[in-house]
Motif scaffolding. Sequence first.
Motif, short mmCIF file in Angstrom:
data_model
loop_
_atom_site.label_atom_id
_atom_site.label_comp_id
_atom_site.label_asym_id
_atom_site.label_seq_id
_atom_site.Cartn_x
_atom_site.Cartn_y
_atom_site.Cartn_z
N MET A 1 -86.80 13.19 47.19
CA MET A 1 -86.21 11.69 47.14
C MET A 1 -86.96 10.67 46.20
N THR A 2 -86.39 9.79 45.40
CA THR A 2 -87.37 9.08 44.21
C THR A 2 -87.89 8.54 44.74
N ASP A 3 -89.18 8.32 44.77
CA ASP A 3 -90.35 6.42 44.58
C ASP A 3 -89.28 5.65 44.48
N PRO A 4 -88.67 4.78 45.45
CA PRO A 4 -88.04 3.69 44.54
C PRO A 4 -88.99 2.77 43.96
N ARG A 5 -90.43 2.79 44.30
CA ARG A 5 -91.15 2.02 43.44
C ARG A 5 -91.61 2.07 42.24
N MET A 6 -91.02 3.58 41.50
CA MET A 6 -90.81 4.58 40.04
C MET A 6 -89.90 3.77 39.11
N ARG A 7 -90.41 3.76 38.48
CA ARG A 7 -88.79 2.74 37.42
C ARG A 7 -89.34 3.64 35.99
N THR A 8 -88.11 3.42 34.80
CA THR A 8 -88.79 4.63 33.84
C THR A 8 -89.80 4.18 32.75
N ALA A 9 -90.57 4.74 32.31
CA ALA A 9 -91.52 4.32 31.14
C ALA A 9 -91.19 3.59 30.20
N LYS A 10 -92.24 2.81 30.25
CA LYS A 10 -91.22 1.61 28.76
C LYS A 10 -91.76 2.47 27.36
N PHE A 11 -92.77 3.05 27.21
CA PHE A 11 -93.43 3.57 26.73
C PHE A 11 -93.97 5.62 26.84
N GLY A 12 -93.74 6.45 25.94
CA GLY A 12 -93.75 7.59 25.87
C GLY A 12 -95.39 8.27 25.04
N LEU A 13 -95.41 9.27 25.08
CA LEU A 13 -97.11 10.07 24.72
C LEU A 13 -96.43 10.23 22.86
N GLY A 14 -97.85 9.42 22.13
CA GLY A 14 -97.80 8.95 21.26
C GLY A 14 -97.45 7.89 20.77
N ASP A 15 -96.41 7.15 21.13
CA ASP A 15 -96.78 5.73 21.14
C ASP A 15 -97.91 4.83 21.07
N VAL A 16 -97.98 4.45 19.66
CA VAL A 16 -99.33 3.58 19.27
C VAL A 16 -98.46 1.76 20.07
N VAL A 17 -99.55 1.42 21.17
CA VAL A 17 -99.28 0.37 21.47
C VAL A 17 -101.06 -0.80 21.27
N ARG A 18 -100.18 -1.77 21.62
CA ARG A 18 -101.84 -2.09 21.77
C ARG A 18 -102.29 -3.63 22.90
N HIS A 19 -102.79 -4.38 23.45
CA HIS A 19 -102.72 -4.75 24.65
C HIS A 19 -102.17 -6.11 24.26
N ARG A 20 -101.24 -7.02 25.55
CA ARG A 20 -101.19 -8.41 25.24
C ARG A 20 -101.71 -9.67 25.40
N ILE A 21 -103.04 -9.22 25.88
CA ILE A 21 -104.27 -10.06 25.67
C ILE A 21 -105.60 -9.62 25.40
N TYR A 22 -105.78 -8.81 25.50
CA TYR A 22 -107.22 -8.37 24.72
C TYR A 22 -106.92 -7.50 23.04
N GLU A 75 -98.14 -1.78 32.11
CA GLU A 75 -97.58 -1.81 31.65
C GLU A 75 -97.27 -3.26 30.83
N GLN A 76 -96.91 -4.05 31.60
CA GLN A 76 -97.12 -5.06 31.45
C GLN A 76 -97.65 -6.44 30.60
N ASN A 77 -99.36 -5.70 30.47
CA ASN A 77 -99.80 -5.79 29.33
C ASN A 77 -100.27 -5.10 27.74
N LEU A 78 -98.98 -4.35 28.05
CA LEU A 78 -99.28 -3.41 26.86
C LEU A 78 -97.78 -3.91 25.87
N VAL A 79 -98.10 -4.21 24.22
CA VAL A 79 -96.93 -4.38 23.69
C VAL A 79 -96.73 -3.16 22.67
N PRO A 80 -95.55 -2.82 21.76
CA PRO A 80 -95.82 -2.49 20.87
C PRO A 80 -96.68 -2.61 19.72
#
Length: 112
Positions: A1-22, A75-80
Amino acid sequence: MTDPRMRTAKFGLGDVVRHRIYPFRGIVFDVDPIFDNTEEWWLAIPEEVRPRKDQPFYHLLAENAETEYVAYVSEQNLVPDTSGEALRHAGIAEVFERDATGIYRIRDRHPN
Protein backbone atom coordinates in the motif's frame (compact mmCIF):
# COMPACT_ATOMS: atom_id res chain seq x y z
CA MET A 1 0.00 0.00 0.00
CA THR A 2 1.32 3.46 -0.90
CA ASP A 3 1.64 6.05 1.83
CA PRO A 4 -0.90 8.79 0.95
CA ARG A 5 1.54 11.44 2.20
CA MET A 6 4.07 10.56 -0.52
CA ARG A 7 4.15 12.27 -3.88
CA THR A 8 6.44 12.27 -6.85
CA ALA A 9 9.66 14.20 -6.30
CA LYS A 10 10.08 17.30 -8.45
CA PHE A 11 13.87 16.90 -8.67
CA GLY A 12 15.96 13.82 -9.41
CA LEU A 13 19.50 12.60 -8.84
CA GLY A 14 21.98 14.86 -10.61
CA ASP A 15 19.65 17.86 -10.79
CA VAL A 16 21.28 21.17 -9.93
CA VAL A 17 19.10 23.29 -7.67
CA ARG A 18 19.32 26.45 -5.62
CA HIS A 19 17.65 27.45 -2.38
CA ARG A 20 14.65 29.72 -2.80
CA ILE A 21 15.68 31.95 0.15
CA TYR A 22 19.30 31.33 1.11
CA PRO A 23 22.28 31.92 -1.23
CA PHE A 24 23.40 28.38 -1.96
CA ARG A 25 23.03 25.79 -4.67
CA GLY A 26 23.85 22.13 -5.01
CA ILE A 27 23.34 18.82 -6.74
CA VAL A 28 20.79 16.23 -5.62
CA PHE A 29 22.43 12.97 -4.55
CA ASP A 30 19.54 11.39 -2.61
CA VAL A 31 15.81 11.96 -2.09
CA ASP A 32 13.55 11.12 0.84
CA PRO A 33 9.85 10.90 -0.17
CA ILE A 34 8.93 12.59 3.12
CA PHE A 35 10.93 14.13 5.97
CA ASP A 36 13.44 11.62 7.38
CA ASN A 37 15.68 13.56 9.74
CA THR A 38 15.56 14.08 13.51
CA GLU A 39 12.84 15.98 15.29
CA GLU A 40 15.60 18.05 16.90
CA TRP A 41 16.85 19.12 13.45
CA TRP A 42 13.33 20.08 12.35
CA LEU A 43 12.56 22.03 15.54
CA ALA A 44 15.85 23.96 15.20
CA ILE A 45 14.40 25.67 12.10
CA PRO A 46 12.62 28.91 13.03
CA GLU A 47 8.88 28.24 13.09
CA GLU A 48 8.05 30.98 10.59
CA VAL A 49 10.17 29.27 7.91
CA ARG A 50 9.90 25.63 9.07
CA PRO A 51 8.92 23.40 6.12
CA ARG A 52 6.12 20.86 6.11
CA LYS A 53 7.23 17.26 6.67
CA ASP A 54 4.87 15.72 4.08
CA GLN A 55 6.94 16.54 1.01
CA PRO A 56 10.13 15.26 -0.58
CA PHE A 57 13.39 16.28 1.10
CA TYR A 58 16.66 16.37 -0.83
CA HIS A 59 20.22 15.57 0.17
CA LEU A 60 22.49 18.01 -1.65
CA LEU A 61 26.20 18.37 -2.20
CA ALA A 62 25.84 22.09 -1.57
CA GLU A 63 28.01 25.15 -1.85
CA ASN A 64 27.85 28.86 -1.22
CA ALA A 65 30.42 31.60 -1.78
CA GLU A 66 32.45 30.52 1.26
CA THR A 67 32.23 26.76 1.65
CA GLU A 68 31.03 23.32 0.53
CA TYR A 69 28.81 21.09 2.64
CA VAL A 70 25.95 18.57 2.64
CA ALA A 71 22.47 20.09 2.97
CA TYR A 72 19.03 18.59 3.65
CA VAL A 73 16.34 20.74 2.04
CA SER A 74 12.58 20.53 1.57
CA GLU A 75 11.16 20.58 -1.93
CA GLN A 76 9.23 23.81 -1.19
CA ASN A 77 12.54 25.61 -0.70
CA LEU A 78 14.24 24.52 -3.92
CA VAL A 79 14.10 25.84 -7.45
CA PRO A 80 16.00 24.66 -10.54
CA ASP A 81 19.41 26.27 -11.02
CA THR A 82 19.50 27.36 -14.64
CA SER A 83 22.83 29.20 -14.52
CA GLY A 84 24.68 26.40 -16.34
CA GLU A 85 27.70 27.04 -14.10
CA ALA A 86 29.63 23.97 -12.99
CA LEU A 87 29.56 23.15 -9.30
CA ARG A 88 32.86 23.01 -7.43
CA HIS A 89 31.92 20.72 -4.49
CA ALA A 90 34.77 18.24 -3.95
CA GLY A 91 32.36 15.31 -3.46
CA ILE A 92 30.73 15.58 -6.86
CA ALA A 93 33.43 13.74 -8.84
CA GLU A 94 33.00 10.69 -6.60
CA VAL A 95 29.29 10.37 -7.41
CA PHE A 96 28.68 12.17 -10.71
CA GLU A 97 30.26 12.89 -14.06
CA ARG A 98 29.32 15.91 -16.16
CA ASP A 99 28.65 15.26 -19.81
CA ALA A 100 29.42 17.56 -22.75
CA THR A 101 26.01 19.23 -22.43
CA GLY A 102 26.60 20.10 -18.75
CA ILE A 103 24.26 17.44 -17.34
CA TYR A 104 25.41 15.56 -14.24
CA ARG A 105 25.00 11.78 -14.42
CA ILE A 106 25.55 9.13 -11.77
CA ARG A 107 28.96 7.50 -12.24
CA ASP A 108 28.96 3.87 -13.29
CA ARG A 109 30.05 2.01 -10.15
CA HIS A 110 30.74 -1.29 -11.86
CA PRO A 111 34.35 -2.49 -11.73
CA ASN A 112 36.14 -2.66 -15.09
